[in-house]
Design an enzyme around this catalytic site. Structure first.
Site, short mmCIF file in Angstrom:
data_model
loop_
_atom_site.label_atom_id
_atom_site.label_comp_id
_atom_site.label_asym_id
_atom_site.label_seq_id
_atom_site.Cartn_x
_atom_site.Cartn_y
_atom_site.Cartn_z
N GLY A 11 0.82 -1.21 0.00
CA GLY A 11 0.00 0.00 0.00
C GLY A 11 0.85 1.25 0.00
N ASP A 57 -4.75 -12.07 2.78
CA ASP A 57 -5.59 -11.20 3.62
C ASP A 57 -5.25 -11.54 5.07
OD1 ASP A 57 -8.79 -9.93 3.21
OD2 ASP A 57 -8.02 -10.41 5.19
N LEU A 74 -0.25 -2.56 8.80
CA LEU A 74 -0.80 -1.44 8.04
C LEU A 74 -1.88 -1.92 7.08
CD1 LEU A 74 1.94 -0.26 9.12
CD2 LEU A 74 2.00 1.13 7.08
N THR A 93 -11.17 -6.97 8.98
CA THR A 93 -9.73 -6.70 8.93
C THR A 93 -9.23 -6.19 10.28
OG1 THR A 93 -9.91 -6.14 6.60
CG2 THR A 93 -7.96 -5.30 7.74
N TYR A 146 -14.75 1.87 9.72
CA TYR A 146 -13.32 2.16 9.86
C TYR A 146 -13.02 2.70 11.25
CZ TYR A 146 -8.72 4.01 8.47
OH TYR A 146 -7.38 4.27 8.36
N LYS A 150 -11.06 0.53 13.92
CA LYS A 150 -9.73 0.90 14.43
C LYS A 150 -9.75 1.06 15.94
CE LYS A 150 -7.14 1.25 10.64
NZ LYS A 150 -5.84 0.56 10.46
#
Ligand code: UDP
Length: 312
Positions: A11, A57, A74, A93, A146, A150
């Protein structure tokens, strides 16, 4: 020679981090699903001895032979359109994926650095944001997969530390930009530069008075390595406190590119934070770290990168 796993290593920030670790003479195992990462970054990194790549993944079982000392996580789509494209995957994730990496860190007695985000502060009511601020996140909005993802990832890291003594480091990364952003990433700096170079309208969301504070990628990577190698667990803000409005970014990009594009205003996305600026006193005191690249210098480099990329 130390071995690092860098998930999300293909990324934007990840590929710069891989390069820096390789330049330090360390080994890097890059793990990336290539969902938003780039094959081109992997190809370029393959030129280094000490680099290997696994397309995977992080929520799928990951087996690594041999010693591992450091794991940088990351792995996660990071631009709003990308992380909202499959919110279930984004949450997975940051939960299943992070649990798997904590287990891997425990098995290898490795240190895990979790890439967290300024989004844990949501649309902040405290300004600038210090690590002690607990944030203002809408748990059911479109950004929640997200933001809340997180936040749980941070929770899991500190549970790993409490339950198993896993060595964790949590970096709260603020807006970062620079070469190797994907042209279709969807974030503001890459969008504006790509639009300006193509002679298209620059799409300012809302009136453009919302602010962000942009950190050049080389500064960010230095900060991440410094945090990993320090004794501090964090959470620690890493970012550039130089706060600007989105409208100012559009104007700077027009001036730098010499583009005749117009600025147009389109609808502001739901829950778009109004102001964001990191308080980096903790990073300064603990790591002796602060950004060195000014917005003007960084934008110049980034424009030069996109000129080359788009001309290909
Ligand atoms: N933004 C914009 N035009 C774009 C993309 C983004 O005006 O083409 C705005 C967006 O609404 C936000 C800011 O720029 O206020 C930063 O957006 P980005 O997606 O880069 O990052 P984040 O919102 O996650 O900080």
């Amino acid at each position: 020679m130390r071995t690092n796993i860098v998930t999300g290593g293909a990324g934007f920030i990840g590929s710069h981090l891989c390069e820096s670790l390789l330049a330090r003479g360390e080994r890097v195992i890059c793990v990336d699903s290539l969902l938003t990462g780039s094959e081109a970054h992997v190809r370029a990194l393959r030129a280094h001895a000490g680099f290997s790549f696994m397309r995977q993944d992080i929520a799928e079982p990951l087996r690594i032979e041999g010693p591992v000392e450091r794991i940088y996580n990351l792995a996660c789509p990071a631009s709003p359109p990308r992380y909202q494209a499959d919110p279930f995957h984004t949450v997975r994730t940051n939960t299943v994926g992070v649990i798997a990496l904590l287990e891997l860190a425990r098995a290898h007695r490795a240190r895990l650095l979790q890439a967290s985000t300024s989004e844990v502060y949501g649309d902040p009511l405290e300004h600038p944001q210090r690590e002690t601020y607990r944030g203002n996140v809408n748990p059911i909005g479109p950004r929640a997969c997200y933001d809340e993802g997180k936040r749980v990832a941070e929770t899991l890291c500190f549970d790993g530390l409490r339950a198993h003594g896993t060595q964790v480091r949590v970096a709260r990364i603020f807006n970062t930009y620079g070469p190797q952003m994907a042209p279709d990433d969807g974030r503001v700096v890459s969008n504006f530069i790509v639009q300006a170079l193509a002679g298209e309208d620059l799409t300012v969301y809302g009136d453009g008075s919302q602010t962000r504070s942009f950190c050049y990628v080389s500064d960010m990577v230095r900060g991440l390595i410094a945090l990993m190698e320090s004794d501090a667990t964090g959470p620690m803000n890493l970012g550039n406190p130089d706060e600007r409005t989105v409208l100012e970014i559009a104007q700077r990009v027009l001036a730098l590119t010499g583009s005749r594009s117009r600025i147009v205003h389109v609808a502001l996305p739901q829950d778009d934070p109004v102001r964001r600026k990191p308080d980096i006193a903790l990073a300064k005191a603990t790591l002796g770290w602060e950004p060195q690249v000014t917005l003007e210098e960084g934008l110049k480099e980034t424009v030069a990168y996109f000129r080359k990329e788009i001309g290909k």
